[in-house]
Design an enzyme around this catalytic site. Structure first.
Site, PDB file in Angstrom:
ATOM      1  N   HIS A  64      -8.538   5.162   2.508  1.00 56.61           N
ATOM      2  CA  HIS A  64      -8.693   3.735   2.796  1.00 56.61           C
ATOM      3  C   HIS A  64      -7.802   3.273   3.959  1.00 56.61           C
ATOM      4  O   HIS A  64      -8.316   2.760   4.958  1.00 56.61           O
ATOM      5  CB  HIS A  64      -8.464   2.916   1.523  1.00 56.61           C
ATOM      6  CG  HIS A  64      -8.423   1.448   1.733  1.00 56.61           C
ATOM      7  ND1 HIS A  64      -9.521   0.738   2.180  1.00 56.61           N
ATOM      8  CD2 HIS A  64      -7.416   0.546   1.593  1.00 56.61           C
ATOM      9  CE1 HIS A  64      -9.177  -0.539   2.298  1.00 56.61           C
ATOM     10  NE2 HIS A  64      -7.908  -0.678   1.950  1.00 56.61           N
ATOM     11  N   HIS A  80      -0.847  -1.001   5.140  1.00 60.07           N
ATOM     12  CA  HIS A  80      -1.128  -2.329   4.589  1.00 60.07           C
ATOM     13  C   HIS A  80      -1.122  -2.403   3.063  1.00 60.07           C
ATOM     14  O   HIS A  80      -0.879  -3.460   2.503  1.00 60.07           O
ATOM     15  CB  HIS A  80      -2.436  -2.892   5.155  1.00 60.07           C
ATOM     16  CG  HIS A  80      -3.663  -2.385   4.476  1.00 60.07           C
ATOM     17  ND1 HIS A  80      -4.286  -1.223   4.832  1.00 60.07           N
ATOM     18  CD2 HIS A  80      -4.379  -2.890   3.439  1.00 60.07           C
ATOM     19  CE1 HIS A  80      -5.335  -1.032   4.051  1.00 60.07           C
ATOM     20  NE2 HIS A  80      -5.420  -2.026   3.201  1.00 60.07           N
ATOM     21  N   GLU A 111       1.787  -3.366  -1.874  1.00 57.87           N
ATOM     22  CA  GLU A 111       0.962  -3.803  -2.993  1.00 57.87           C
ATOM     23  C   GLU A 111       0.846  -2.722  -4.072  1.00 57.87           C
ATOM     24  O   GLU A 111       1.003  -2.986  -5.242  1.00 57.87           O
ATOM     25  CB  GLU A 111      -0.428  -4.146  -2.437  1.00 57.87           C
ATOM     26  CG  GLU A 111      -1.440  -4.495  -3.474  1.00 57.87           C
ATOM     27  CD  GLU A 111      -1.480  -6.002  -3.695  1.00 57.87           C
ATOM     28  OE1 GLU A 111      -2.534  -6.476  -4.043  1.00 57.87           O
ATOM     29  OE2 GLU A 111      -0.448  -6.675  -3.511  1.00 57.87           O
ATOM     30  N   ASP A 112       0.538  -1.512  -3.641  1.00 55.05           N
ATOM     31  CA  ASP A 112       0.098  -0.494  -4.595  1.00 55.05           C
ATOM     32  C   ASP A 112       1.108   0.610  -4.880  1.00 55.05           C
ATOM     33  O   ASP A 112       0.789   1.582  -5.556  1.00 55.05           O
ATOM     34  CB  ASP A 112      -1.191   0.169  -4.081  1.00 55.05           C
ATOM     35  CG  ASP A 112      -2.338  -0.820  -4.047  1.00 55.05           C
ATOM     36  OD1 ASP A 112      -2.270  -1.799  -4.798  1.00 55.05           O
ATOM     37  OD2 ASP A 112      -3.280  -0.602  -3.275  1.00 55.05           O
ATOM     38  N   ASP A 123      -9.490  -4.319   6.715  1.00 60.82           N
ATOM     39  CA  ASP A 123      -9.358  -3.957   5.300  1.00 60.82           C
ATOM     40  C   ASP A 123     -10.632  -4.361   4.550  1.00 60.82           C
ATOM     41  O   ASP A 123     -11.243  -3.583   3.824  1.00 60.82           O
ATOM     42  CB  ASP A 123      -8.127  -4.684   4.742  1.00 60.82           C
ATOM     43  CG  ASP A 123      -7.918  -4.450   3.262  1.00 60.82           C
ATOM     44  OD1 ASP A 123      -8.154  -3.309   2.807  1.00 60.82           O
ATOM     45  OD2 ASP A 123      -7.518  -5.406   2.563  1.00 60.82           O
ATOM     46  N   ASP A 139     -41.060 -10.452  16.496  1.00 60.83           N
ATOM     47  CA  ASP A 139     -40.088 -11.461  16.087  1.00 60.83           C
ATOM     48  C   ASP A 139     -38.749 -10.881  15.652  1.00 60.83           C
ATOM     49  O   ASP A 139     -37.774 -11.604  15.539  1.00 60.83           O
ATOM     50  CB  ASP A 139     -40.656 -12.306  14.932  1.00 60.83           C
ATOM     51  CG  ASP A 139     -41.418 -13.497  15.475  1.00 60.83           C
ATOM     52  OD1 ASP A 139     -41.266 -13.780  16.671  1.00 60.83           O
ATOM     53  OD2 ASP A 139     -42.155 -14.118  14.694  1.00 60.83           O
TER      54      ASP A 139
HETATM   55 MN    MN Z   1      -6.631  -2.405   1.460  1.00 53.66          MN
END
Ligand code: MN
Length: 711
Positions: A48, A72, A76-77, A139, A259
């Protein structure tokens, strides 16, 4: 799968002096932090951040941004904190990662109120460093690509948020490819059936479309060759979500390959763009009104191109964009195309319009206290489909699609907006709600005595006009009700030989205000003026002989009717009040005022049948105060013989008396009579009586009658 090498290669492509060891260090740091973590897709988590960093290189971003992409999710993780990132990578990157972590925690799609709070937080993060949003967009892009591993409820939630907020943000920042991808990915989860139908259709018609595209390309190429114009010509199917929007909005048929196909011509210089346009128009007939010059007038997100629609070889409509390679780069990269890579120098682009927008949003964030207003304005501003109009001096102004002369006036100056009474567009008078078109020259007509109308809120399109009109109405309404309430209290006290002035001085009025939970005297006056309390209610302790009336429960809205009407309340003049619609009083009529709940002072004629239905306590004696330039609407019903020329004789009399006719309707009756209904503008009863007399003198007139109320 993206590898570190891919990222490094990409960075070196646009930034050969990039600090690659820093990127490598971030890769190792991220790999350690996410060690053993698995995504819902079953892949190692590290995939990721690598994907996110790679997307950031696609946006040609600087090393700190790419490094922040790699890092990033570490705060957080994992066990990492901001301090540790700062120790390893410095303050700039630590701030960026921290910023992204903070917006990731913001739940945009929760309840209305907390959602607005969250938008605000996002904008605050963005205002510190725009790169925070760019990392967040990258992200979100990868999260959308891997959304299929989440639960259906979660999928829809994230898709909606992406379509409502992140795709428009990408568009606002000028990153078209990302906007397109985010929209299509969201569309897939929000309207799966429609998505699949369109996707299949496009696949089915692939062969047919390619043949057609080649055919058109060949025609253009051959013609250009004759003039020795070198160009890249390409055709493609439009994006799924934009086809869907066209189906819904314009009823486009997806079975029609024309179109859903669009062509693009890329040339070397601006001059060649116009040349190419000329040649295209010479062999494909242009469709009128479908040409726009976004080269001379770039869009707010810096986008430049010529757009035209022409009739193709089969009489079909072809959409063509013409641009230089440089313009194409900007259309794809947006904000990043203006990035500057100088060692140790912070990105500075004060002149850019994108930054003007950002600064504006940030300003609102500080200015607008009301959440709903802020949201409305933020949303308007996320979808900048603009028109370009000219001032009489020839300056260009950019306004959102749907903007009116009122928006234009406010865009130039608040006072011009407030005093605006009419507008000339290209020399012709237009209604204020006229929708401006690109190229219009707008000349605002003002009257120093004029005031904004609440009705304008119904059609203005810009946040600025909305804010300014609301602001004006609020102040005006309050001032009006303060004036009215004060007068009423003063008058009532005078009846009992109590001096208002000394009561005000001694604090007696303030005490009354406090008793009724008002903060100040003015609040009390406003409350009485609005009709929240009657005078007798607030003065019940001062004037004890009066029996206490029951408190009015209804919460009061606003004083309506911004029409200028002058009525005097025992010595106080120039009060703007509402004339009752049921009897339409005009100067000369005998009148009476009533404080109506929630509507302030309404004036009726004495004979109005509704007068008896009002509470005596709310009655106020009023009289007319004449002002020359004010007119009042009056309806006349005229009955006469059905003969030629009768109507024109009536109209001639009216216009020679300088009476404005608002509307006229005529009807023939079976008994050989004709009835005419006129709505005219009258300044005074005497003028009306004179007019009625002269009409009665016309041959064949049977009756002239003033109609009250709405017929
Ligand atoms: Mn992320």
């Amino acid at each position: 799968m993206v590898r570190l090498n891919d990222i490094v290669e990409e960075i070196l492509r646009y930034n050969p002096n990039a600090d690659i060891p820093m990127v490598e260090k971030a890769y190792i740091f991220s790999a350690k932090a996410h060690k053993g973590q698995i995504r819902l897709s079953g892949e190692p988590y590290l995939v990721h951040p690598l994907e996110v960093a790679y997307t950031l290189t696609r946006m040609n971003l600087d090393v700190p941004s790419v490094v922040s992409g790699l890092l990033h999710d570490t705060i957080e993780d994992s066990y990492v904190d901001k301090k540790e990132i700062e120790d390893y990578f410095g303050k700039e990157i630590a701030e960026l990662v921290d910023g992204v972590t903070k917006i990731s925690k913001i739940q945009l799609m929760t309840s209305e109120d907390s959602r607005v709070e969250n938008y605000r937080k996002m904008i605050l993060a963005m205002s510190k460093d725009i790169r925070v949003i760019l990392v967040k967009l990258a992200d979100r892009f990868h999260n959308m690509k891997t959304l299929n591993f989440l639960s259906p409820v979660k999928q829809k939630e994230i898709a909606r948020e992406t379509l409502d907020i992140y795709a428009p943000l990408a568009h606002r920042l000028g990153i078209e490819w990302l906007k397109g991808e985010l929209e299509d990915e969201s569309f897939k989860y929000l309207k799966p059936d429609e998505f699949n139908v369109i996707k299949e259709k496009i696949a089915q018609k692939k062969k047919e479309r390619e043949v057609y595209i080649n055919e058109v390309k060949e025609i253009i190429k051959n013609r250009f060759a004759q003039f020795e114009l070198d160009a890249d010509i390409s055709g493609r199917a439009k994006r799924l979500y934009s086809i869907y929007k066209k189906m819904v909005l314009e009823g486009v048929n997806i079975d029609d390959i024309y179109d859903i196909t669009a062509f693009r011509i890329m040339v070397g210089t601006v001059k060649e763009c116009y040349e190419a346009l000329g040649y295209v128009h010479a062999f494909f007939r242009p469709i009128p009104g479908k040409f726009s010059d976004h080269i001379a007038l770039p869009k707010a997100n810096m986008y430049q191109s010529l757009h035209t629609k022409v009739m193709g070889p089969y009489g079909e409509k072809i959409e063509i964009q013409i641009r230089t390679h440089e313009m194409h780069k900007i259309a794809e990269e947006g904000i990043a195309a203006h990035w500057k890579y100088k060692e140790g120098k912070v990105f500075d682009a004060k002149e850019d319009r994108i930054f003007a927008w950002l600064r504006r949003v940030i300003e609102w964030q500080h200015e607008l206290k009301d959440n709903r207003e802020f949201m409305e304005i933020f949303k308007i501003d996320l979808f900048p489909d603009e028109v370009y109009v000219f001032t009489p001096k020839g300056d260009v102004r950019e306004l959102p699609k749907g903007a009116t002369p009122v928006d234009f006036a406010y865009a130039i100056h608040s006072q011009l907006g407030n005093k605006c009474v009419g507008a000339k567009v290209n020399g012709k008078l237009v209604p204020l709600r006229y929708m401006l078109k690109s190229g219009d020259t707008v000349d605002i007509q003002t009257n120093p005595a004029h005031k904004p109308s609440k009705d304008w809120l119904g059609f203005v399109a810009t946040s600025k006009a909305k804010t300014k009109i609301r602001q004006w109405i609020r102040t005006e309404q309050r001032e009006r009700s303060i004036e009215l309430g004060k007068t009423l209290i003063e008058k009532e006290l005078a009846k009992h030989d109590i001096s208002f002035a000394s009561m005000l001085k001694s604090g007696g009025i303030l005490n009354i205000a406090k008793e009724h939970s008002f903060e100040t005297e003015d609040d009390l006056f406003a409350g009485v003026g609005y009709g929240l309390y009657t005078v007798l209610q607030v003065l019940s302790k001062v004037i004890p002989e009066v029996e206490k009336p029951s408190k009015i429960k209804s919460i009061i809205s606003t004083i309506k009717g911004a029409r200028d009407t002058s009525v005097k309340i025992e010595g106080v003049d120039g009060l703007v009040v509402k004339l009752a619609k049921c009897c339409n009083p005009i100067p000369g009529d005998r009148i009476i005022g009533f404080i109506t709940r929630g509507r302030g002072l309404t004036v009726h004629v004495n004979e109005c049948p509704n007068v008896h239905t009002f509470d005596e306590q709310r009655k106020i004696n009023v009289s007319w105060e004449l002002k020359k330039d004010l007119t009042y609407p009056v309806k006349l019903k005229i009955l006469g013989d059905d003969r030629k020329g009768l109507l024109s004789e009536i109209s001639t009399i009216m216009s020679s008396a300088k009476i404005n006719i608002l509307s006229a309707k005529a009807m023939s009756n079976p008994d050989k009579s004709a009835a005419g209904m006129y709505e005219i503008e009258i300044t005074h009863m005497s003028q009306l009586q004179k007019l009625i007399k002269s009409i009665q003198k016309i041959k064949g007139i049977r009756s002239v009658e003033r109609i009250r109320g709405t017929v």
